[in-house]
Design an enzyme around this catalytic site. Sequence first.
Site, PDB file in Angstrom:
ATOM      1  N   LYS A 128      18.869 168.948  89.640  1.00 19.94           N
ATOM      2  CA  LYS A 128      18.212 169.013  90.950  1.00 19.94           C
ATOM      3  C   LYS A 128      17.369 170.279  91.019  1.00 19.94           C
ATOM      4  O   LYS A 128      17.790 171.346  90.541  1.00 19.94           O
ATOM      5  CB  LYS A 128      19.269 169.041  92.061  1.00 19.94           C
ATOM      6  CG  LYS A 128      20.125 167.789  92.117  1.00 19.94           C
ATOM      7  CD  LYS A 128      19.393 166.642  92.791  1.00 19.94           C
ATOM      8  CE  LYS A 128      20.325 165.435  92.945  1.00 19.94           C
ATOM      9  NZ  LYS A 128      19.692 164.351  93.713  1.00 19.94           N
ATOM     10  N   ASP A 185      15.089 166.125  89.652  1.00 20.62           N
ATOM     11  CA  ASP A 185      15.022 165.380  90.914  1.00 20.62           C
ATOM     12  C   ASP A 185      14.803 166.393  92.031  1.00 20.62           C
ATOM     13  O   ASP A 185      15.609 167.305  92.217  1.00 20.62           O
ATOM     14  CB  ASP A 185      16.333 164.614  91.130  1.00 20.62           C
ATOM     15  CG  ASP A 185      16.302 163.743  92.383  1.00 20.62           C
ATOM     16  OD1 ASP A 185      15.256 163.709  93.068  1.00 20.62           O
ATOM     17  OD2 ASP A 185      17.333 163.098  92.675  1.00 20.62           O
ATOM     18  N   GLU A 195      11.531 163.229  89.464  1.00 18.76           N
ATOM     19  CA  GLU A 195      11.933 162.249  90.481  1.00 18.76           C
ATOM     20  C   GLU A 195      11.613 162.763  91.873  1.00 18.76           C
ATOM     21  O   GLU A 195      11.976 163.878  92.229  1.00 18.76           O
ATOM     22  CB  GLU A 195      13.438 161.989  90.324  1.00 18.76           C
ATOM     23  CG  GLU A 195      13.975 160.888  91.211  1.00 18.76           C
ATOM     24  CD  GLU A 195      15.468 160.641  90.959  1.00 18.76           C
ATOM     25  OE1 GLU A 195      15.963 160.965  89.855  1.00 18.76           O
ATOM     26  OE2 GLU A 195      16.136 160.141  91.876  1.00 18.76           O
ATOM     27  N   ASP A 253      12.338 157.477  94.238  1.00 21.04           N
ATOM     28  CA  ASP A 253      13.706 157.122  94.646  1.00 21.04           C
ATOM     29  C   ASP A 253      13.682 156.839  96.156  1.00 21.04           C
ATOM     30  O   ASP A 253      13.602 155.681  96.586  1.00 21.04           O
ATOM     31  CB  ASP A 253      14.640 158.301  94.276  1.00 21.04           C
ATOM     32  CG  ASP A 253      16.043 158.184  94.847  1.00 21.04           C
ATOM     33  OD1 ASP A 253      16.347 157.195  95.533  1.00 21.04           O
ATOM     34  OD2 ASP A 253      16.880 159.090  94.621  1.00 21.04           O
ATOM     35  N   LYS A 264      18.390 151.915  94.023  1.00 22.58           N
ATOM     36  CA  LYS A 264      19.753 151.961  94.557  1.00 22.58           C
ATOM     37  C   LYS A 264      19.887 150.750  95.457  1.00 22.58           C
ATOM     38  O   LYS A 264      19.171 150.648  96.463  1.00 22.58           O
ATOM     39  CB  LYS A 264      19.969 153.251  95.349  1.00 22.58           C
ATOM     40  CG  LYS A 264      19.870 154.489  94.474  1.00 22.58           C
ATOM     41  CD  LYS A 264      19.979 155.774  95.265  1.00 22.58           C
ATOM     42  CE  LYS A 264      19.882 156.962  94.320  1.00 22.58           C
ATOM     43  NZ  LYS A 264      19.733 158.248  95.042  1.00 22.58           N
TER      44      LYS A 264
HETATM   45 MG    MG Z   1      17.051 160.988  93.600  1.00 19.14          MG
END
Ligand code: MG
Length: 357
Positions: A147, A173, A199, A224, A248
């Site tokens: 991250k 991300d 991301e 995402d 997701k």
């Molecule tokens: Mg993500």
Amino acid sequence: MKERRILLVELHDRDGLSVWSECVAEAKTGYSSETIDTAWVALTDSIVPASIGQSFEKPNDAHTHFEKRFHDHPMARASVEMGLWALEALRSDRSLASLLASECADTASPKALVETGIALGMQSTPADLASRCQAAVREGYRRIKIKIEPGRDLEYVAAARRAVPSHIALTVDANCSYSLGSDDATLEALDKFHLSMIEQPLGRDAMVDHATLQSRLATPICLDESITGRERVDEMIERQSAQIVNLKPGRVGGFTESIAIHDRCLRARAPLWCGGMLESGVGRAYNVALASLPGFTLPGDLSPSSRYWDQDITTEPWTMDESGNVRVPLDRPGIGVDVNESLIDDLTVRHAQFSAR
Ligand code: MG
């Protein structure tokens, strides 16, 4: 995160079959505007009363029914819609993965093994992050994602890059935390780390800005938070906002929409992978089934139970082999795992039951 509240749904049909499913909303807003508590209200006030006693020819019909009425609660409605897919798999005596594969545009067989990546949260120093990366390499993960956010980026990425050998994918991300204009220098500097993807660098609705950024970067962008349904994937491909999709199923309202997105990505040759929401072993079963479809060409966030839980709520924990693969339970009808009902009973703090007359 040290504690994870989980919202589970148990669905029964009139023939006595039942399945467990999971609503992946988190306790607090941030990733999404849905939370465990908004999902609880949406489910108990609206979605469950509107579906109880209903007859759906196929799970896709439930999606249409819910999508119109409860549009703004995709994770809540997905917990019922995905449970209906699992129930349909049980009723037809096949694995959830086989059922999903049979619904793809081009007839497909599910994979028996799915590749697994790990997502590492923010660490306090670049050196701490590097040692977490080295541990993940030793465990066999096929992709390591870290991250980043403004102010905690280039130094951290450099440390991770040194720790992760080039044959293992390294990705970052940003969870929507950068802006075009003010953060251009940092975003462009990421190119030199040869990441497999960046991301969601920009805001969830920033489809035009993502296209501008992608045109300046050699590194592929992956979306995402932006991917709320099949139309967003069409827009991404049309505008060239990004090259890769993190799917997701909860975020898009369930499997009907997920299969439509899978088919679009395959047709456009856009790489696809299955993201995670820190699910329990129940939610993990649904993600593993989805990730077994042929269009899921990159490792997913499908870490084994031991990564997140002292004890998972399934009787058998999810495990990963030394090559970073999770086995898809193709030999069992339905979701392929049993839940530990007494453990769930011990952990339950709130419960509601609805029955058809
Ligand atoms: Mg993500």
